[in-house]
Write a protein that holds these residues in place. Structure first.
Motif, PDB file in Angstrom:
ATOM      1  N   UNK A 178     -30.559 -43.275 -72.262  1.00 30.46           N
ATOM      2  CA  UNK A 178     -31.120 -44.099 -73.338  1.00 30.46           C
ATOM      3  C   UNK A 178     -32.521 -44.590 -72.973  1.00 30.46           C
ATOM      4  N   UNK A 179     -32.678 -45.019 -71.728  1.00 27.68           N
ATOM      5  CA  UNK A 179     -33.981 -45.512 -71.274  1.00 27.68           C
ATOM      6  C   UNK A 179     -35.052 -44.438 -71.426  1.00 27.68           C
ATOM      7  N   UNK A 180     -34.739 -43.217 -70.994  1.00 25.91           N
ATOM      8  CA  UNK A 180     -35.731 -42.151 -71.083  1.00 25.91           C
ATOM      9  C   UNK A 180     -35.895 -41.645 -72.511  1.00 25.91           C
ATOM     10  N   UNK A 181     -34.846 -41.677 -73.309  1.00 30.96           N
ATOM     11  CA  UNK A 181     -34.953 -41.261 -74.714  1.00 30.96           C
ATOM     12  C   UNK A 181     -35.857 -42.209 -75.486  1.00 30.96           C
ATOM     13  N   UNK A 182     -35.847 -43.505 -75.130  1.00 32.23           N
ATOM     14  CA  UNK A 182     -36.663 -44.505 -75.817  1.00 32.23           C
ATOM     15  C   UNK A 182     -38.108 -44.515 -75.334  1.00 32.23           C
ATOM     16  N   UNK A 183     -38.356 -43.914 -74.208  1.00 31.84           N
ATOM     17  CA  UNK A 183     -39.709 -43.901 -73.628  1.00 31.84           C
ATOM     18  C   UNK A 183     -40.625 -43.015 -74.470  1.00 31.84           C
ATOM     19  N   UNK A 184     -41.825 -43.482 -74.708  1.00 30.72           N
ATOM     20  CA  UNK A 184     -42.806 -42.678 -75.453  1.00 30.72           C
ATOM     21  C   UNK A 184     -43.184 -41.457 -74.624  1.00 30.72           C
ATOM     22  N   UNK A 185     -43.288 -40.294 -75.262  1.00 29.66           N
ATOM     23  CA  UNK A 185     -43.659 -39.094 -74.509  1.00 29.66           C
ATOM     24  C   UNK A 185     -45.081 -39.195 -73.971  1.00 29.66           C
ATOM     25  N   UNK A 186     -45.297 -38.638 -72.807  1.00 31.40           N
ATOM     26  CA  UNK A 186     -46.632 -38.546 -72.227  1.00 31.40           C
ATOM     27  C   UNK A 186     -47.324 -37.353 -72.882  1.00 31.40           C
ATOM     28  N   UNK A 187     -48.392 -37.570 -73.650  1.00 30.83           N
ATOM     29  CA  UNK A 187     -49.004 -36.484 -74.422  1.00 30.83           C
ATOM     30  C   UNK A 187     -49.342 -35.234 -73.605  1.00 30.83           C
ATOM     31  N   UNK A 188     -49.848 -35.392 -72.407  1.00 34.88           N
ATOM     32  CA  UNK A 188     -50.197 -34.215 -71.610  1.00 34.88           C
ATOM     33  C   UNK A 188     -49.154 -33.934 -70.524  1.00 34.88           C
ATOM     34  N   UNK A 189     -47.996 -34.549 -70.651  1.00 35.95           N
ATOM     35  CA  UNK A 189     -46.927 -34.360 -69.673  1.00 35.95           C
ATOM     36  C   UNK A 189     -46.225 -33.021 -69.838  1.00 35.95           C
ATOM     37  N   UNK A 190     -45.492 -32.636 -68.832  1.00 35.49           N
ATOM     38  CA  UNK A 190     -44.696 -31.411 -68.859  1.00 35.49           C
ATOM     39  C   UNK A 190     -43.377 -31.698 -69.572  1.00 35.49           C
TER      40      UNK A 190
END
Length: 173
Positions: A143-155
């Protein structure tokens, strides 16, 4: 059963049916970070665009995908890009959902160099309270990671977690 409860059950069943396809689960994953057109989805899945369009329409009808503003394609054609709404994360699957997720995982991991897949397998023996603690803590982390905003240039990464009773280790049976 009241009419509204019947409608709610029908919606849950329709959502479960919409998610009961490895192709649809993969479409949702593809459209998670960027909107893709039907043609782009079909190319990435190496599938027929007409078949993919059927799956896309099902996902749009159930609110798992949303159409973004129309854009012009390379030849001037009208293209509709679609983005995943993340509704699938909050939607309970039907009785066969575990199998669909396992099959989807196997399809996706088959596309990756095995050296790039990190896996762990662990055998534990837990009482009911320990099992509840394990599943709650893992769910909390997801849940914590699902709620985290994606890093635009992340893998982009995919996570898969499964827990099951190890029937081969049962004692006294």
């Amino acid at each position: 059963m009241t009419e509204s409860a019947s409608v709610g059950t029908a919606d849950v069943d329709a959502d479960a049916r919409a998610l009961a396809s490895t192709v649809r689960i993969r479409i949702l994953r593809l459209c998670l970070d960027e909107p893709l057109t039907n043609r782009e989805i079909a190319q990435r899945l190496d599938r027929n665009p007409a078949t993919v369009l059927h799956h896309v329409r099902t996902l749009v009808d159930r609110g798992f995908l949303v159409a973004e503003p129309t854009r012009r394609g390379t030849r001037g054609s009208r293209e509709v890009p679609y983005r995943a709404t993340r509704k699938s994360w909050r939607t309970p699957g039907g009785p066969g959902m575990s199998r669909v997720l396992i099959d989807t995982f196997l399809e996706e991991v088959a596309l990756v160099d095995p050296q790039d897949v990190q896996t762990t397998r662990l055998g534990v023996r837990l009482d009911a309270a320990g099992f509840e603690e394990l599943t709650a803590r893992v769910a909390e982390l997801f849940e914590e990671f699902a709620a985290r905003a994606p890093t635009p240039d992340g893998t982009p990464y995919s996570l898969f977690w499964a827990v099951h009773e190890d029937v081969s280790r049962r004692t006294g049976t």
